[in-house]
Scaffold this active site. Sequence first.
Site, PDB file in Angstrom:
ATOM      1  N   TYR A   1      39.042  26.218 100.272  1.00  0.00           N
ATOM      2  CA  TYR A   1      38.160  27.256 100.808  1.00  0.00           C
ATOM      3  C   TYR A   1      37.603  26.788 102.147  1.00  0.00           C
ATOM      4  CZ  TYR A   1      38.380  29.398  96.156  1.00  0.00           C
ATOM      5  OH  TYR A   1      38.806  29.977  94.987  1.00  0.00           O
TER       6      TYR A   1
ATOM      7  N   HIS B   1      45.197  24.746  91.056  1.00  0.00           N
ATOM      8  CA  HIS B   1      44.900  26.006  91.711  1.00  0.00           C
ATOM      9  C   HIS B   1      46.011  27.047  91.618  1.00  0.00           C
ATOM     10  CE1 HIS B   1      42.313  27.663  95.275  1.00  0.00           C
ATOM     11  NE2 HIS B   1      42.677  28.621  94.456  1.00  0.00           N
TER      12      HIS B   1
ATOM     13  N   SER C   1      38.053  37.361  91.880  1.00  0.00           N
ATOM     14  CA  SER C   1      38.044  38.678  92.520  1.00  0.00           C
ATOM     15  C   SER C   1      37.787  39.763  91.478  1.00  0.00           C
ATOM     16  CB  SER C   1      39.372  38.935  93.249  1.00  0.00           C
ATOM     17  OG  SER C   1      39.276  40.050  94.103  1.00  0.00           O
ATOM     18  N   PRO C   2      36.724  39.606  90.667  1.00  0.00           N
ATOM     19  CA  PRO C   2      36.503  40.529  89.551  1.00  0.00           C
ATOM     20  C   PRO C   2      36.088  41.935  89.965  1.00  0.00           C
ATOM     21  CG  PRO C   2      34.614  39.086  89.803  1.00  0.00           C
ATOM     22  CD  PRO C   2      35.670  38.580  90.752  1.00  0.00           C
ATOM     23  N   LEU C   3      35.752  42.144  91.233  1.00  0.00           N
ATOM     24  CA  LEU C   3      35.287  43.457  91.676  1.00  0.00           C
ATOM     25  C   LEU C   3      36.356  44.225  92.444  1.00  0.00           C
ATOM     26  CD1 LEU C   3      31.674  42.473  92.767  1.00  0.00           C
ATOM     27  CD2 LEU C   3      32.413  43.503  90.614  1.00  0.00           C
ATOM     28  N   GLY C   4      37.614  43.838  92.329  1.00  0.00           N
ATOM     29  CA  GLY C   4      38.689  44.551  93.006  1.00  0.00           C
ATOM     30  C   GLY C   4      38.713  46.017  92.621  1.00  0.00           C
ATOM     31  N   GLY C   5      38.696  46.882  93.630  1.00  0.00           N
ATOM     32  CA  GLY C   5      38.656  48.322  93.391  1.00  0.00           C
ATOM     33  C   GLY C   5      37.257  48.881  93.504  1.00  0.00           C
TER      34      GLY C   5
ATOM     35  N   GLY D   1      30.802  51.509  96.835  1.00  0.00           N
ATOM     36  CA  GLY D   1      30.996  52.122  95.528  1.00  0.00           C
ATOM     37  C   GLY D   1      32.428  52.012  95.055  1.00  0.00           C
TER      38      GLY D   1
END
Length: 283
Positions: free
Chosen positions: A53, A128, A208-212, A217
């Site tokens: 990173y 990884h 990346s649990p919030l993809g979409g 919103g």
Amino acid sequence: MQQRPLGDRTVSAIGLGGMPMSIEGRPDEKRSIAAIHAALDAGVTLIDTANAYHVHADEVGHNEALIAKALREYDGDTSDVLVATKGGHLRPGDGSWTVNGNPDYIRGAAEESRRRLGVERIGLYQFHRPDPSVPYTESVTALRDLLDDGVIEMAGISNANVEQIDIAQDVLGGRLVSVQNQFSPRFRSSQPELDYCTELGIAFLPWSPLGGIGRNGAGEGFEAFQDVADARGVSPQVVTLAWELAKGPGVIPIPGASRPESILDSVTAVDIELTQEELDRLG
């Protein structure tokens, strides 16, 4: 903060992903440290990082060093904080991501990560990403040796399929504690790995649990998350994380954040218990 098992420890049910603090578009260090401190204040005890990173070729481990600094400067107790890092990805500095699964490289990378984190043993070290040029068994053997030699406390893998989970379990002698794969409303192809981890009692860490679900919103095709959020008076991000928590008792999402407001919103997901009707709508 709700706790969930990870190996022989328990950690907060929502973790903090450090990647946005160190890659392209990263904020200034002061804001990143403020975000880490806000997470700690809220009860977050799992922080995810990696030696890859960073942006430039000469700053390997940027995020590890940043997290170590934030922990040193925190005025509260950090003894129960688990810092999970990873090795096996590289960033040559041209914006690309490459892989190296050579056992000697992984061993050296872990030693360097341990130095940057300023710890005697790394709490959780994860391979990884698989390297097609190196047999998976050989790469995971490096994790086994790091465990046996006391360089790391626990071992995990990332971006792995079910077959690779089995290989890792076999090589590690049943000591695999976590699998970190991409999983979100937009990216659901890791559902078999999530289910398998639940069956084995291994923690599953969605990256990346919030993809979409963007800042403005829920995106097109994910309106159900926005609808449930509106009905509950919370953000669609919170509904998304609550949906993932409901997927299994060992699921621990690690949303990336670089602003205190973002992680403080995310952690409220532990207080949301979605109804079966809502879960059916979300899929």
